[in-house]
Design a protein around this motif. Structure first.
Motif, PDB file in Angstrom:
ATOM      1  N   GLY A 258       9.318  54.513 -66.593  1.00  0.00           N
ATOM      2  CA  GLY A 258       9.654  55.776 -67.222  1.00  0.00           C
ATOM      3  C   GLY A 258       9.443  56.951 -66.297  1.00  0.00           C
ATOM      4  N   ILE A 259       9.368  58.127 -66.887  1.00  0.00           N
ATOM      5  CA  ILE A 259       9.275  59.363 -66.091  1.00  0.00           C
ATOM      6  C   ILE A 259       8.236  60.304 -66.674  1.00  0.00           C
ATOM      7  CG2 ILE A 259      11.605  59.296 -65.150  1.00  0.00           C
ATOM      8  CD1 ILE A 259      11.010  61.723 -67.933  1.00  0.00           C
ATOM      9  N   ASP A 260       7.678  61.101 -65.784  1.00  0.00           N
ATOM     10  CA  ASP A 260       6.841  62.233 -66.167  1.00  0.00           C
ATOM     11  C   ASP A 260       7.781  63.429 -66.299  1.00  0.00           C
ATOM     12  OD1 ASP A 260       5.199  64.423 -66.335  1.00  0.00           O
ATOM     13  OD2 ASP A 260       3.939  63.896 -64.620  1.00  0.00           O
ATOM     14  N   ALA A 354      13.314  67.579 -56.285  1.00  0.00           N
ATOM     15  CA  ALA A 354      14.171  68.548 -55.597  1.00  0.00           C
ATOM     16  C   ALA A 354      15.270  67.844 -54.807  1.00  0.00           C
ATOM     17  CB  ALA A 354      13.328  69.429 -54.676  1.00  0.00           C
ATOM     18  N   LEU A 355      14.962  66.684 -54.245  1.00  0.00           N
ATOM     19  CA  LEU A 355      15.988  65.912 -53.536  1.00  0.00           C
ATOM     20  C   LEU A 355      17.070  65.452 -54.507  1.00  0.00           C
ATOM     21  CD1 LEU A 355      13.782  63.677 -51.191  1.00  0.00           C
ATOM     22  CD2 LEU A 355      15.090  65.705 -50.557  1.00  0.00           C
ATOM     23  N   LEU A 356      16.655  64.946 -55.664  1.00  0.00           N
ATOM     24  CA  LEU A 356      17.629  64.498 -56.662  1.00  0.00           C
ATOM     25  C   LEU A 356      18.465  65.664 -57.177  1.00  0.00           C
ATOM     26  CD1 LEU A 356      15.369  61.983 -58.594  1.00  0.00           C
ATOM     27  CD2 LEU A 356      17.482  61.404 -57.374  1.00  0.00           C
ATOM     28  N   MET A 380      16.174  54.598 -61.327  1.00  0.00           N
ATOM     29  CA  MET A 380      17.164  54.909 -62.362  1.00  0.00           C
ATOM     30  C   MET A 380      16.667  56.021 -63.277  1.00  0.00           C
ATOM     31  SD  MET A 380      18.568  51.175 -63.614  1.00  0.00           S
ATOM     32  CE  MET A 380      19.686  51.960 -64.790  1.00  0.00           C
ATOM     33  N   PHE A 381      15.428  55.886 -63.731  1.00  0.00           N
ATOM     34  CA  PHE A 381      14.899  56.821 -64.716  1.00  0.00           C
ATOM     35  C   PHE A 381      14.649  58.191 -64.096  1.00  0.00           C
ATOM     36  CE2 PHE A 381      13.471  52.496 -65.760  1.00  0.00           C
ATOM     37  CZ  PHE A 381      14.246  52.304 -66.894  1.00  0.00           C
ATOM     38  N   GLU A 382      14.221  58.202 -62.842  1.00  0.00           N
ATOM     39  CA  GLU A 382      13.984  59.475 -62.163  1.00  0.00           C
ATOM     40  C   GLU A 382      15.287  60.245 -61.980  1.00  0.00           C
ATOM     41  OE1 GLU A 382      12.038  58.152 -58.647  1.00  0.00           O
ATOM     42  OE2 GLU A 382      10.229  57.513 -59.712  1.00  0.00           O
ATOM     43  N   ALA A 383      16.349  59.532 -61.585  1.00  0.00           N
ATOM     44  CA  ALA A 383      17.645  60.194 -61.418  1.00  0.00           C
ATOM     45  C   ALA A 383      18.160  60.729 -62.749  1.00  0.00           C
ATOM     46  CB  ALA A 383      18.654  59.216 -60.816  1.00  0.00           C
ATOM     47  N   GLY A 441      22.110  61.072 -69.258  1.00  0.00           N
ATOM     48  CA  GLY A 441      20.956  60.417 -68.651  1.00  0.00           C
ATOM     49  C   GLY A 441      19.654  61.093 -69.022  1.00  0.00           C
ATOM     50  N   ARG A 442      19.634  62.404 -68.944  1.00  0.00           N
ATOM     51  CA  ARG A 442      18.420  63.161 -69.282  1.00  0.00           C
ATOM     52  C   ARG A 442      18.023  62.921 -70.739  1.00  0.00           C
ATOM     53  NH1 ARG A 442      13.871  65.952 -67.357  1.00  0.00           N
ATOM     54  NH2 ARG A 442      13.297  67.557 -68.862  1.00  0.00           N
ATOM     55  N   ALA A 443      18.982  62.991 -71.643  1.00  0.00           N
ATOM     56  CA  ALA A 443      18.682  62.784 -73.059  1.00  0.00           C
ATOM     57  C   ALA A 443      18.162  61.368 -73.303  1.00  0.00           C
ATOM     58  CB  ALA A 443      19.943  63.036 -73.892  1.00  0.00           C
ATOM     59  N   PHE A 444      18.707  60.409 -72.588  1.00  0.00           N
ATOM     60  CA  PHE A 444      18.310  59.010 -72.793  1.00  0.00           C
ATOM     61  C   PHE A 444      16.863  58.771 -72.372  1.00  0.00           C
ATOM     62  CE2 PHE A 444      17.976  54.527 -71.696  1.00  0.00           C
ATOM     63  CZ  PHE A 444      18.590  53.913 -72.784  1.00  0.00           C
ATOM     64  N   VAL A 445      16.471  59.249 -71.189  1.00  0.00           N
ATOM     65  CA  VAL A 445      15.101  58.978 -70.740  1.00  0.00           C
ATOM     66  C   VAL A 445      14.077  59.748 -71.570  1.00  0.00           C
ATOM     67  CG1 VAL A 445      15.697  58.319 -68.381  1.00  0.00           C
ATOM     68  CG2 VAL A 445      15.237  60.714 -68.879  1.00  0.00           C
ATOM     69  N   LEU A 446      14.420  60.946 -72.002  1.00  0.00           N
ATOM     70  CA  LEU A 446      13.481  61.681 -72.847  1.00  0.00           C
ATOM     71  C   LEU A 446      13.266  60.955 -74.173  1.00  0.00           C
ATOM     72  CD1 LEU A 446      14.464  65.431 -72.295  1.00  0.00           C
ATOM     73  CD2 LEU A 446      12.563  64.159 -71.282  1.00  0.00           C
ATOM     74  N   ALA A 447      14.310  60.301 -74.663  1.00  0.00           N
ATOM     75  CA  ALA A 447      14.207  59.608 -75.947  1.00  0.00           C
ATOM     76  C   ALA A 447      13.507  58.265 -75.831  1.00  0.00           C
ATOM     77  CB  ALA A 447      15.605  59.409 -76.537  1.00  0.00           C
ATOM     78  N   HIS A 448      13.649  57.585 -74.677  1.00  0.00           N
ATOM     79  CA  HIS A 448      13.205  56.192 -74.594  1.00  0.00           C
ATOM     80  C   HIS A 448      12.220  55.886 -73.464  1.00  0.00           C
ATOM     81  CE1 HIS A 448      16.313  55.190 -77.512  1.00  0.00           C
ATOM     82  NE2 HIS A 448      17.211  55.803 -76.758  1.00  0.00           N
ATOM     83  N   HIS A 449      12.045  56.782 -72.494  1.00  0.00           N
ATOM     84  CA  HIS A 449      11.272  56.417 -71.308  1.00  0.00           C
ATOM     85  C   HIS A 449      10.310  57.514 -70.859  1.00  0.00           C
ATOM     86  CE1 HIS A 449      13.504  52.677 -70.575  1.00  0.00           C
ATOM     87  NE2 HIS A 449      14.548  53.338 -71.032  1.00  0.00           N
TER      88      HIS A 449
END
Length: 470
Positions: A258-260, A354-356, A380-383, A441-449
């Motif tokens: 997941g992501i912070d 910042a790179l992404l 994947m999740f970071e991107a 992508g952003r909405a997906f990781v916030l919801a699941h990861h």
């Protein structure tokens, strides 16, 4: 002056991430500045205001990696531990001195020292370490064997009372250390499995399946699965593997990567990659950022750029280090694509967002092996968190997740022509469609990861495991 906690120094520095080519475009870590804040008082931290506090768990967390090392395992351990502490749990991370992947101890640390740090409320115990570069079987094996012995001895003599021992694998000997420590302290042992060892070793061609080391690791793997009171998997695909080894499904929980969300904030200023590397605004900028290991087919990006001459205005930026970095550098030179494939040194994790933000596409690529059809790369999740669309060369669960999220385009792993065609397909997308991929992508990781939700799921699983063992 360093703050002394007990009889060990607690020292915080701005660390410099060693560059294999000298100082690169991005080389100064903000780890010490952003994440090494001093804590004091009660050893069991207070829950953050507003957090959904569960019954507090006292956890010994054994890991081979921890920041300022910048690989995915280090990030997972740090971010899950920080979220657990925020919710009122107590976490003791038992690890080594940072040296991955070059086998060089980071500035501010000493290989033979024992030290304790308080980082984001996490008590981090760093033990003597035999540093070995991320290449070569003999020296790496020696480093892998020595640290677990120290983790057991230190965990028995210097770590206060805990409710559970949690060890993350690979490498497998960290799991052995966790099992030994748990048995000695008469506490339940939980094993986290991030990659299937020794299956992954065979898949990348490091050792044949018939090698005695592989056979020995297979026996260790079976023993750990059977002895663990609970197993945490990072993918759904691994569950079938555990069940095939006789592990009841009730003893397994899936807590994916997941992501912070606080770190991966898409509103931050992009890194000035185009300006520093001379990439024109209209060119497609494809970023690979992370470990350049034996499992990662990073050279495919250089081959795709070579094959696309005259058909695609694109640049690839590769940021990272690992066992295959020198091989990738040689391939870039041999293909004569160094004007469009840029190989940069590794950066601190805090610089990755910042790179992404500067990239049009994030490349997530693994070698084409059945073993890797069951993995979910953390890149994947970071991107996705940074609203950066993905070009994915991984089969199986990763491909299915990308399709479900609607966050990018997939191609057949290892196929140069397929990668070129996919890059051309993305290049032809209108700006609104590219933005849509990023937003999904952003909405997906916030919801699941989200790491905070994952830490709470982990705490609930640990509580259930502790209750079963009591």
């Amino acid at each position: 002056m360093p703050r002394i906690i007990g009889d060990e120094a607690c020292v915080y520095n701005n660390h410099f991430i060693p560059s294999p080519r000298g100082k690169g475009v991005f080389s100064t870590s903000s780890w010490g500045r952003q994440h090494a804040r001093l804590a004091s008082g009660d050893a069991r931290p207070q829950a953050r205001r507003g957090a959904a506090t569960l019954g507090a768990v006292r956890l010994a967390y054994l890991s081979h990696y921890f920041p300022p090392e910048t690989n995915a395992p280090a990030a997972r351990v740090h971010e899950l531990s920080r979220a657990l502490v925020d919710d009122g749990h107590s976490v003791h991370v038992i690890t080594g001195q940072p040296n991955h992947p070059r086998g060089v101890i980071f500035p501010g640390y000493r290989a033979a020292s024992v030290r304790r740090e308080l980082i984001d409320g996490i008590t981090v115990h760093r033990l003597p370490t035999f540093p070995a570069a991320n290449r070569g079987v003999a020296l790496r094996s020696l480093g892998f064997m020595l640290l677990p012995v120290s983790q057991v001895v230190f965990g028995l003599t210097r770590v206060p009372e805990v409710d559970c021992v949690f060890a993350t694998s690979p490498q497998l000997l960290t799991g052995v250390a966790g099992l030994a420590l748990a048995r000695a302290r008469r506490r339940p042992f939980v094993l986290e499995v991030r990659d299937l060892w020794p299956e992954s070793i065979v898949s990348v061609g490091a050792l044949p399946r018939s090698h005695p080391i592989v056979r020995g690791l297979e026996r260790v793997e079976r023993g750990l699965y059977h002895s663990a009171a609970g197993i945490v998997s990072v993918t759904e695909s691994f569950v079938e593997h555990f069940e095939a080894h006789g592990v009841p499904r009730a003893r397994v929980d899936v807590i994916k990567n997941g992501i912070d969300a606080r770190l991966f904030d898409p509103t931050q200023t992009p890194a000035p990659l185009r300006e520093r590397l001379g990439i024109v605004p209209d060119a497609l900028l494809v970023l690979f950022c992370g470990t350049i290991g034996m499992a990662h087919d990073v050279g495919l990006l250089a081959r795709a750029i070579a094959a696309s001459r005259g058909r695609l205005d694109a640049h690839v930026v590769i940021v990272g280090d690992g066992a295959q970095r020198d091989a990738v550098a040689r391939e870039i030179a041999a293909l004569d694509v160094s004007d469009r494939v840029h190989l940069l040194p590794p950066v601190a994790r805090e610089e990755v967002p910042a790179l992404l933000a500067a990239a049009d596409l994030s490349a997530v690529i693994l070698r084409d092996s059945p073993t890797f059809a069951g993995v979910l790369p953390s890149k994947m999740f970071e991107a996705m968190a940074m609203r950066c669309p993905i070009v994915l060369g991984v089969r199986g669960e990763a491909s299915a997740l990308l399709e479900r999220a609607g966050a990018g385009l997939a191609f057949t792993p290892g196929d140069v022509d397929a990668l070129v065609s996919t890059l051309q397909q993305f290049r032809a997308l209108p700006p609104a469609r590219r933005r849509e991929l990023g937003e999904r992508g952003r909405a997906f990781v916030l919801a699941h990861h989200d790491r905070r939700a994952q830490a709470r799921a982990l705490a609930r699983f640990l509580e259930r495991t502790i209750a079963r063992a009591s």
